[in-house]
Scaffold this active site. Sequence first.
Site, PDB file in Angstrom:
ATOM      1  N   CYS A   2       0.237  89.941  88.003  1.00  0.00           N
ATOM      2  CA  CYS A   2       0.636  89.002  86.966  1.00  0.00           C
ATOM      3  C   CYS A   2       1.989  89.432  86.418  1.00  0.00           C
ATOM      4  CB  CYS A   2      -0.372  89.004  85.838  1.00  0.00           C
ATOM      5  SG  CYS A   2      -2.069  88.834  86.372  1.00  0.00           S
ATOM      6  N   ARG A  27       6.026  88.306  92.447  1.00  0.00           N
ATOM      7  CA  ARG A  27       4.896  89.226  92.331  1.00  0.00           C
ATOM      8  C   ARG A  27       3.575  88.544  92.700  1.00  0.00           C
ATOM      9  NH1 ARG A  27       5.921  93.741  88.929  1.00  0.00           N
ATOM     10  NH2 ARG A  27       3.741  93.773  88.381  1.00  0.00           N
ATOM     11  N   TRP A  75      -2.307  85.914  88.095  1.00  0.00           N
ATOM     12  CA  TRP A  75      -2.916  86.021  89.424  1.00  0.00           C
ATOM     13  C   TRP A  75      -4.412  86.185  89.158  1.00  0.00           C
ATOM     14  CZ3 TRP A  75      -5.526  89.741  92.462  1.00  0.00           C
ATOM     15  CH2 TRP A  75      -5.473  89.529  93.851  1.00  0.00           C
ATOM     16  N   ASN A 101      -1.662  91.613  81.460  1.00  0.00           N
ATOM     17  CA  ASN A 101      -1.711  92.025  82.873  1.00  0.00           C
ATOM     18  C   ASN A 101      -2.757  93.118  83.006  1.00  0.00           C
ATOM     19  OD1 ASN A 101       0.409  90.377  83.429  1.00  0.00           O
ATOM     20  ND2 ASN A 101       1.868  92.010  83.922  1.00  0.00           N
ATOM     21  N   GLY A 102      -3.510  93.108  84.106  1.00  0.00           N
ATOM     22  CA  GLY A 102      -4.500  94.177  84.317  1.00  0.00           C
ATOM     23  C   GLY A 102      -5.906  93.628  84.302  1.00  0.00           C
ATOM     24  N   GLU A 482       1.397  99.136 111.061  1.00  0.00           N
ATOM     25  CA  GLU A 482       2.305  98.393 110.191  1.00  0.00           C
ATOM     26  C   GLU A 482       2.606  97.016 110.765  1.00  0.00           C
ATOM     27  OE1 GLU A 482       3.101  98.465 107.314  1.00  0.00           O
ATOM     28  OE2 GLU A 482       4.974  97.375 107.096  1.00  0.00           O
ATOM     29  N   LYS A 486       1.785  93.412 108.973  1.00  0.00           N
ATOM     30  CA  LYS A 486       2.862  92.450 108.712  1.00  0.00           C
ATOM     31  C   LYS A 486       2.499  91.085 109.269  1.00  0.00           C
ATOM     32  CE  LYS A 486       4.737  93.921 106.546  1.00  0.00           C
ATOM     33  NZ  LYS A 486       4.970  94.936 105.579  1.00  0.00           N
ATOM     34  N   GLU A 489      -0.544  89.462 107.381  1.00  0.00           N
ATOM     35  CA  GLU A 489      -0.390  89.102 105.969  1.00  0.00           C
ATOM     36  C   GLU A 489       0.529  87.909 105.758  1.00  0.00           C
ATOM     37  OE1 GLU A 489       1.367  91.989 103.298  1.00  0.00           O
ATOM     38  OE2 GLU A 489       2.678  92.748 104.857  1.00  0.00           O
ATOM     39  N   HIS A 505     -13.663 101.534 124.065  1.00  0.00           N
ATOM     40  CA  HIS A 505     -14.932 101.929 123.450  1.00  0.00           C
ATOM     41  C   HIS A 505     -15.565 100.778 122.671  1.00  0.00           C
ATOM     42  CE1 HIS A 505     -14.418 106.054 124.746  1.00  0.00           C
ATOM     43  NE2 HIS A 505     -13.135 105.900 124.453  1.00  0.00           N
ATOM     44  N   LYS A 604       2.708  91.300  94.774  1.00  0.00           N
ATOM     45  CA  LYS A 604       3.682  92.309  95.168  1.00  0.00           C
ATOM     46  C   LYS A 604       3.245  93.709  94.758  1.00  0.00           C
ATOM     47  CE  LYS A 604       7.453  93.978  96.848  1.00  0.00           C
ATOM     48  NZ  LYS A 604       7.406  94.236  98.290  1.00  0.00           N
TER      49      LYS A 604
END
Length: 609
Positions: A2, A27, A75, A101-102, A482, A486, A489, A505, A604
């Site tokens: 947020c 964000r 968010w 926020n939080g 990585e 990428k 996402e 396996h 973010k």
Amino acid sequence: MCGIVGYIGKKQAAPILLEGLKKLEYRGYDSAGIAVRGEQGIEVVKTPGRLSNLVEKTAGGALLKGTVGIGHTRWATHGGPSECNAHPHCSADGAVTVVHNGILENFRELKEKLKKSGYEFGSETDTEVIAALIGYYYSKCGDPLRAISRFMRRARGAYALAVLFRDFKDEIFISRKDSPMIVGVGEGEMFIASDVPAILNHTRTVYYVDNLEMARLCADGVVFYHADGEVTEKEPVTVDMDPSAAEKDGWEHFMIKEIHEQPRAVSETFHRYVQGGKIDFSEAGVEEDILKPSHIVIVGCGSAYHVGAVLQYVIEELARIPVRVELASEFRYRNFIFEENTLVVAVSQSGETADTLAAVREAKAHGVKTLAIVNVQGSSIAREADYTLFTVAGAEIAVATTKAYSAQLIVGYLLALEFARLNGKMGEKEYASALAEIDSLPEKMKKILDSKAEYQKFAAEHLGVHDVFMIGRGVDYAVCMEGALKLKEVSYVHTEAYAAGELKHGTISLIEEGTLVVGVLSRDSIAEKTASNLEEVVSRGANVVSLVREGCSAQHSQPGTVWTVPSVAECFAASLLVLPLQLLSYYVSVQLGHDVDKPRNLAKSVTVE
Ligand code: F6R
């Protein structure tokens, strides 16, 4: 996650709040709102969806008159992204208006108590509980700071709060725990924000609000307090962030802009710590005995964890010191057994990731030294770790990290060289040649970027693919981790990274006609083995890409498409190999029509667990 913005001064607050929220859009959020104190009291306007909805509803802020206000992009955590759940939230009597926020972890318990005493809630959010509780304490004592302080004693979880009190017309109150907040100083005006870019157009002079601190702002200044109400003294700092970092500068998206900024980010990070052929970490107070650990634990989340995965191989190979890489979210709860003389290295772009911060605290609580690799100055991890080495990536706006990842690798390589030198595993000649190899990376990165059309074309030809596997061994596997993150996402295409030798396996049963398998091959000693694994998936119908380091023994005998990156010492090849995978991810996402800079459900900076 947020975002919070606040303004108090002589100008109309609403347009400034909207402009600040726009700067925080990167964000991630799904609703937005502002509260402005006008002549008739505090007016709140909120909308679900994009900030443009709020801009429209307020005519760019023109409809809200008043010079004091707070704003928020939310968010969703508790309750869906609706107008009702959007912030700001007010106490039932309207005395208190809050943005937050939080996450308030004990909100259910507090909500039940308030309900029992007759309080009625209009939203599903934890933030409304905060407004209600502060309102309740305020109704008992009539003192904003005491009310917030009492709230802080009751609250569990993370929060950054901005609060307007109806009876205190010319003031904004703030407090924070484990969620960032800054105060910006202007001429006869003050700002608050959860993140520097929000206020960079107005001021570069900021105070970082400390954990468990409160502040009281008026147009002419700010006073800080401990949570217990005692006044604290602090000095403002000048931030050196370039405001153009938060602009696209003619690029279509931040992600592609930041991908192209990697040669600069790598070069500037390298030269920050390397002068005259020597690595110098003294600006961070890192002395030689810190660089002589017997054990190293690297902690991080997401891509920062993947940096750790690369560095594990590099440090063990060069310095012969045992390294463990731990997901910060696991590490913090696992009652870790620390060996004597362990160094914990925390990697974080934002410096605010809740789990990584908690991992640093956990290590410190065990008396273990912590060294952070962080991009954002003044961030919580940068301030709490014993030592901090900053990357010089500049502000990273796209949600998916690229340039910060690359800059983190550079600091990690330099650490690896110092560990090796001080552990007696690297002579002067090898040290100098390793530095030259790292210094050569930016030019080689530019070459890869010059051939981006190749990846764009490949992306266009493979848009229908449903499953992608990326396989490799050693550092190559770490690069796959990585690359897979990428691609999934930003493009929402299912992608998995696999250690090439592990495929047989079980997972190979998923390979079928049309599955895309990217093999990463940069190491002479093991490339042939990964090459055989690629042959195995080809014979089961997979389309294959081999991503090869030029000069690697596997270069000339690969099935399917071959992508080559310039030759570089094996240890540092990850810095080049990752670029084609970033470009592929970007182009797949854009061509599928996704919002590449703000992928769905992502934020973010992950400041909650
Ligand atoms: C992926 C990505 C995330 C972050 C992770 C840690 O592209 O950006 O996986 O790497 O959330 O964030 P920081 O580095 O800010 O601690």
